[in-house]
Design an enzyme around this catalytic site. Structure first.
Site, short mmCIF file in Angstrom:
data_model
loop_
_atom_site.label_atom_id
_atom_site.label_comp_id
_atom_site.label_asym_id
_atom_site.label_seq_id
_atom_site.Cartn_x
_atom_site.Cartn_y
_atom_site.Cartn_z
N HIS B 387 0.84 -1.20 0.00
CA HIS B 387 0.00 0.00 0.00
C HIS B 387 0.87 1.25 0.00
O HIS B 387 0.90 2.00 0.97
CB HIS B 387 -0.90 0.05 1.25
N PHE B 541 2.62 1.19 4.59
CA PHE B 541 2.19 0.93 5.96
C PHE B 541 1.69 -0.50 6.18
O PHE B 541 1.54 -0.92 7.31
CB PHE B 541 1.09 1.91 6.37
N HIS B 542 1.41 -1.18 5.10
CA HIS B 542 0.76 -2.48 5.27
C HIS B 542 1.44 -3.54 4.44
O HIS B 542 0.90 -3.99 3.45
CB HIS B 542 -0.72 -2.38 4.86
N PRO B 543 2.64 -3.96 4.84
CA PRO B 543 3.27 -5.03 4.05
C PRO B 543 2.46 -6.33 4.18
O PRO B 543 2.10 -6.73 5.28
CB PRO B 543 4.66 -5.18 4.69
#
Lengths: 458, 601
Positions: B387, B541-543
């Site tokens: 993201h 922010f959202h691996p």
């Protein structure tokens, strides 16, 4: 698995820090390890752990026991689990393992962190123990032994050689009806030809004619999880099932007591005599069902025994007695004349084992003791008498013809023999002790129709 | 004075000696928490600037006077290469300066919610040898749900957590920057290499990233679930799992009162454009709008898993071991038999267990598997989606004070169908993450005027183009923004600019080096179009998706969450998401963990 075990002793010492205590306490484990098979560094084996757990002032249990898993390469772990009792009576558990680090093999294999928990799994403390190489290595290495694994006396001894005979036979008497049951399992490896498994079953109802039936022969293949198999007949460590003619049986075998070595132990283990007999379960108890003809016998706690013979064949003449004397006492007799030239001219050699109050008589080698005994083999009555150590023994066995079955045998070399079997034999046993210049009867047993006996003739 | 203080004085235009000393101390504290390469990079940056000063003026930085510094600033800004060094070095320095130069958080009143009862044991007090029915590695969104599910089934569960437990009292008493450096792995400076490099901050605490996320709770979009179904992932009961997670987290629409002006301006701008926008659904019942989500809620109002799923797991008997870094999963003949973990002092402890649930996060899970000799699947560590996000700020005539209100307050879903999700996202007070333009006196002026800035952020649905390298303890992350992703980001920047202008912004700060300030939409469109991929300033922010779940052998994890090639190992974190979830993934990860844990025998 090899026929050997690995045993060694190990001492580890260090400190135990109990939860809530500031100062650690000294702790010491003195362990005896018994592992199946020969210990191999690349293997993965688990065995019994016994020994002593000492934490001064907190626990000193000499009867701690548990398990040890040794897999230093396969799992990089040597795990110790033990249960022990603390000084306050609580049962505690100890679990720890050495994690073998290839880069620090010595350090990692001498350090043992251990967690001590109570029965609920609550952690009570953690110990750090070390094996002191300088102090204990020599004793540790010197303690290594590779004793032979105790042989399962029921396991087949035949290793493919021709000219061998192996017999497993179970005899029992129903206490309710007095009916005797005889199950005879036999493996014959003839001098030429394939080994075959066969046998017979007989039921001896009191006052009636014995019922007899044979089973087999069947081909022999060494069973993995059974003692003996031949078609529908299977004997395992605790169960006998099968059918032979009109006889069918399904029995559970329990108890049995210590094996009774009628022949010297060395004769059984080293196979130095033409044949030897052993009673792995001299005082077993049987439950289950036996059907013969149109009758059904339901057994509950029937006393009896399971015996074994292994050797080159039957004797020239022989007599056998198994007498359950009650209360764990038992009398086992094999009196035989060898078929070997020269020996066949000797009188029968009576090998006697009398177990009284847990003590086996004679106390020494039964073969040497046999030299002081005399047997008179005949039918319907045969006797054994003579000195048994400092005692005098007389055994008189009467096999009534109407309650005896005659069974034809063939030795591995093809020679025939006839065996007269009865489970309704009357037995009288006198055991006397010298009192001054005369003999005084010490014990006396009379068995009316519950003795298991046979007489073999050519 | 050192190269560091000289650089701070130069770049941030700080002249007051006391102020400079405090900012320098802050910057040095940041430097200490940075991973080795980043610390070296920062030292190299400040050293290079000092060397440039000596070469061009004959003096070291700290001996330059005000005019000298201005001249040097002008020179640095005029060259692309030096300008890039300056922009990189500026980021940690701005972070340090924020604490000193921006207003801090208001004095907190009494906490809304007491800390939850957790059975936490620091690893130094944990025995070297122990056993459990299940070991869960990681106490974040996935790990907490797995631990709760299994503990409630009567299993003895041990949760290993690399970080420590934080309390609301600590969040109230310590300044935001201190907390930030403590709460994040590598002091928040985890970077994915690529063009452009991308910041990828990850929480490291009991509760994982749910302690530091914004609290935004989106249900997994239906189109994403349909995509997963086509990959052989069973999603029939996913709705029910999402419902259960929402109930656990007490998810509700954020009330407007504590929203703050930043959120209200976003709502106003969207409304004037006729765009679909609303306060976000969040797991923050009783949020007071202190805008400190990213550094730990001082009121425990944000309801992270450390306040619900983990205490519920502990109530069912689970135990949490903190400061415990999972070293490797122990495997014998293809079957998991335990876990070895390392304490901060370097010593190890082992837990023998037949079941291991890995929930170490998308960047750490592949590393742990490789360390354990279980990383043989060719797709493991590949296909990471993050993201990618960027932000723009609008300067308004009157004060906005974006740090006062809900940190992430309003969602604008007008372009969500095109993979662009705009969220009004401020920064905690005393911190600045927006790359303010300029250096020297100009930057100082921007800092002083920061209270008039409103900030919007946008994240895009991206292609799985990231990768986790490494097999030891430090992940080397690689993420290359695709052409399509860059296009979406440019579109997102323009859209955010339009919202800000519609809300009355005088100008918009783009964060782009070439045109940092634009005054109308056309100028913004041109600036965005002219920006190369390398010029975009990005954060992820959202691996997700580094150990994907899928029906075929091409996925490292089977549809039930079991790691292929070994028995007794399940993965239940963001790594297993088969594709980019397109929304803040907290609910998705938790629902997936719930589903996977429910299927563990």
């Amino acid at each position: 698995m090899s026929g050997r075990r690995t045993t060694f002793s190990e001492v580890m010492a260090g400190t135990l820090r109990l939860a809530g205590e500031e100062r650690p306490r000294p702790m010491r484990l003195e362990l005896d390890v018994d592992l199946p098979g020969v210990l191999r560094p690349w293997g993965d084996t688990e065995g019994a752990l016994t020994g002593r757990v000492v934490v001064p002032g907190w626990a000193d249990d000499e009867a701690a026991s548990g398990r040890l898993r040794v897999a230093p390469l396969a799992a990089r772990r040597i795990r110790y689990t033990m249960d022990f009792t603390a000084a306050d009576g609580r049962r505690l558990h100890l679990d720890g393992w050495k994690t073998v680090a290839p880069r620090r093999p010595v350090r990692s294999m001498t350090s043992l962190p251990v967690t001590v928990t109570d029965e609920d799994g609550t952690v009570l403390g953690e110990a750090r123990l070390r094996f002191d190489l300088r102090r204990d290595l020599a004793a540790f290495l010197a303690s290594f032994r590779l004793p032979a694994r105790p042989d399962d006396p029921m396991r087949s001894r035949w290793r493919g050689r021709p000219g061998r005979l192996e017999v497993w036979y179970t005899t029992l008497t129903d206490p309710a009806t007095g009916t005797g049951v005889w199950l005879h399992h036999e493996l014959v490896a003839p001098d030429t030809g394939e080994a075959r498994a066969h046998g017979w079953a007989a039921v001896f109802p009191p006052g009636g004619s014995p019922v007899f039936a044979r089973f087999g022969p069947h081909g022999w293949s060494r069973p993995e999880d059974a003692v003996f198999t031949a078609g529908p007949v299977v004997q395992t460590a605790g169960r006998l099932t099968g059918t032979a003619g009109t006889i069918g049986w399904d029995l559970r075998e329990s108890g049995g007591g210590r094996p009774l070595h009628t022949f010297p132990r060395w004769a059984w283990e080293r196979e130095l005599l033409p044949a030897a007999q052993i009673v792995p379960k001299p005082t077993a108890v049987y439950d289950g069902v036996v059907r013969f003809g149109d009758r059904t016998l339901t057994l509950r706690g029937a006393p009896g025994g399971s015996a074994r013979i292994y050797g080159h064949g039957n004797a020239r003449r022989w007599a056998w007695l198994h007498a359950d004397l009650g209360g764990g006492d038992v009398c086992e007799i094999v009196a035989a004349v060898s078929t070997r030239p020269g020996l066949d001219r000797l009188p029968p050699l009576p090998l006697v084992r009398l177990r009284v109050d847990g003590t086996d008589l004679p106390s020494g080698d039964p073969l040497l003791a046999a030299l002081r005994l005399r047997a008179g083999i005949g039918l319907p009555t045969w006797t054994v008498q003579g000195r048994l150590g400092d005692r005098w023994l007389r055994v008189e066995v009467t096999q009534r013809p109407e309650e005896t079955v005659a069974v034809d045998y063939a030795d591995p070399d093809g020679a025939p023999a006839v065996c007269h079997n009865s489970e309704r034999a009357d037995v009288r046993i006198f055991l006397a002790r010298r009192a001054g210049r005369s003999w005084e009867t010490e014990r006396e047993w009379h068995l009316a129709g519950t003795g298991h006996a046979e007489v073999g003739l050519r | 004075m050192s190269a560091m203080s000289g650089t701070i004085s130069l770049l941030l235009g700080i002249e007051d000696a006391g102020e400079l000393a405090r900012v320098t101390a802050g910057a040095e504290a940041i430097a200490r928490t940075l991973p080795g390469p980043a610390r070296l990079g920062l030292a190299a940056g400040t050293g290079t600037l000092d060397a440039l000063s000596r070469l061009t003026t004959g003096r070291p930085l700290e001996r330059l006077d005000a005019r000298g510094r201005d001249a040097l600033c002008a020179r640095l800004a005029s060259h692309a290469a030096t300008s890039r060094i300056v922009e990189t070095v500026k980021i940690p320095l701005l972070l340090a300066a924020g604490t000193e130069l921006l207003p801090g958080p208001p004095e907190p009143d009494a906490p809304a919610r007491p800390d939850a009862a957790l059975d936490c044991t620091p690893s130094r007090e944990w025995p070297a040898c122990s056993t459990a029915d299940t070991v869960v590695i990681g106490s974040g969104a996935g790990g907490a749900m797995a631990a709760r599910t299994l503990a409630r089934r009567g299993m003895s569960v041990i949760v290993l957590e690399e970080g420590r437990r934080f309390t609301a009292a600590e969040f109230r008493e310590r300044p935001p920057l201190d907390r930030f450096l403590d709460l994040y792995r590598d002091g928040g400076a985890t970077v994915a290499l690529g063009r452009p490099p991308l910041l990828l901050p990850e929480g490291r605490a009991v509760g994982g990233s749910t302690v530091v996320n914004s609290g935004t709770c989106y249900r997994t979009p239906d189109r994403v679930l349909r995509r997963w179904a086509s990959l052989g992932v069973p999603v029939e009961d996913f709705g029910a799992h999402l419902d259960e997670v929402e109930a656990t987290l007490r998810v509700a629409r954020q009330p407007v009162e504590p929203l703050g002006r930043n959120g209200l301006l976003a709502l106003a701008g969207a409304e004037r454009l006729g765009w679909q926008a609303a306060p976000l659904r969040r797991n923050a019942p009783g949020c007071r709008g202190s805008s400190q989500c990213a550094v730990g809620c001082p009121h425990n109002a944000k309801y992270g898993v450390h306040l619900n799923a983990l205490p519920q797991a502990c109530e069912a008997g689970a135990r949490i071991v903190t400061h415990a870094r999972a070293e490797r999963i122990l495997v014998e003949r293809g079957i998991a038999t335990g876990v070895r973990a390392r304490r901060p002092d370097g010593s190890c402890f082992e837990i023998i267990t037949p079941r291991v649930v890995i929930a170490a996060g998308a960047t750490q899970t592949p590393l742990l598997l490789r360390r354990s000799g279980l990383g043989g699947h060719p797709e493991l560590g590949r296909g990471m989606a993050v993201h990618p996000a960027t932000n723009v700020a609008g300067r308004f005539a009157e004060p906005v004070e974006s740090w006062s209100g809900v940190m992430q307050s309003v969602g604008i879903e007008e372009l969500h169908g095109d993979g662009i999700l705009i969220e009004a996202t401020a920064t905690p007070p005393g911190m600045t993450s927006f790359p303010l333009p300029g250096i020297g006196r100009r930057l100082r002026g921007e800092l002083d005027g920061a209270r008039r800035l409103a900030v919007l952020g946008a994240m895009i649905a991206d292609a799985p183009s990231g990768r986790v390298h490494g097999s030891r303890h430090r992940a080397l992350l690689r993420y290359d923004l695709t052409r399509e992703g860059a296009g979406r980001l440019r579109r997102a920047m323009v859209a955010m600019g339009r919202i800000l202008f519609a809300a009355g912004a005088e100008e918009v700060l783009t964060g782009l080096a070439r045109s940092p300030v634009v005054r109308d939409e056309d100028e913004l469109t041109r600036a965005a179009a002219a920006a190369s991929r390398a010029d975009l300033h990005l954060a992820g922010f959202h691996p997700t998706g580094t150990a994907k779940l899928g029906a075929g052998d091409t996925a490292p994890v089977d549809p039930s969450g079991r790691l292929r090639g070994v028995r007794g190992v399940h993965v239940a974190d963001a790594s297993v998401l088969p594709t980019c979830p397109e929304v803040n993934p907290q609910l998705t990860i938790m629902a997936m963990a719930l589903r996977i844990a429910g299927g563990i025998a």
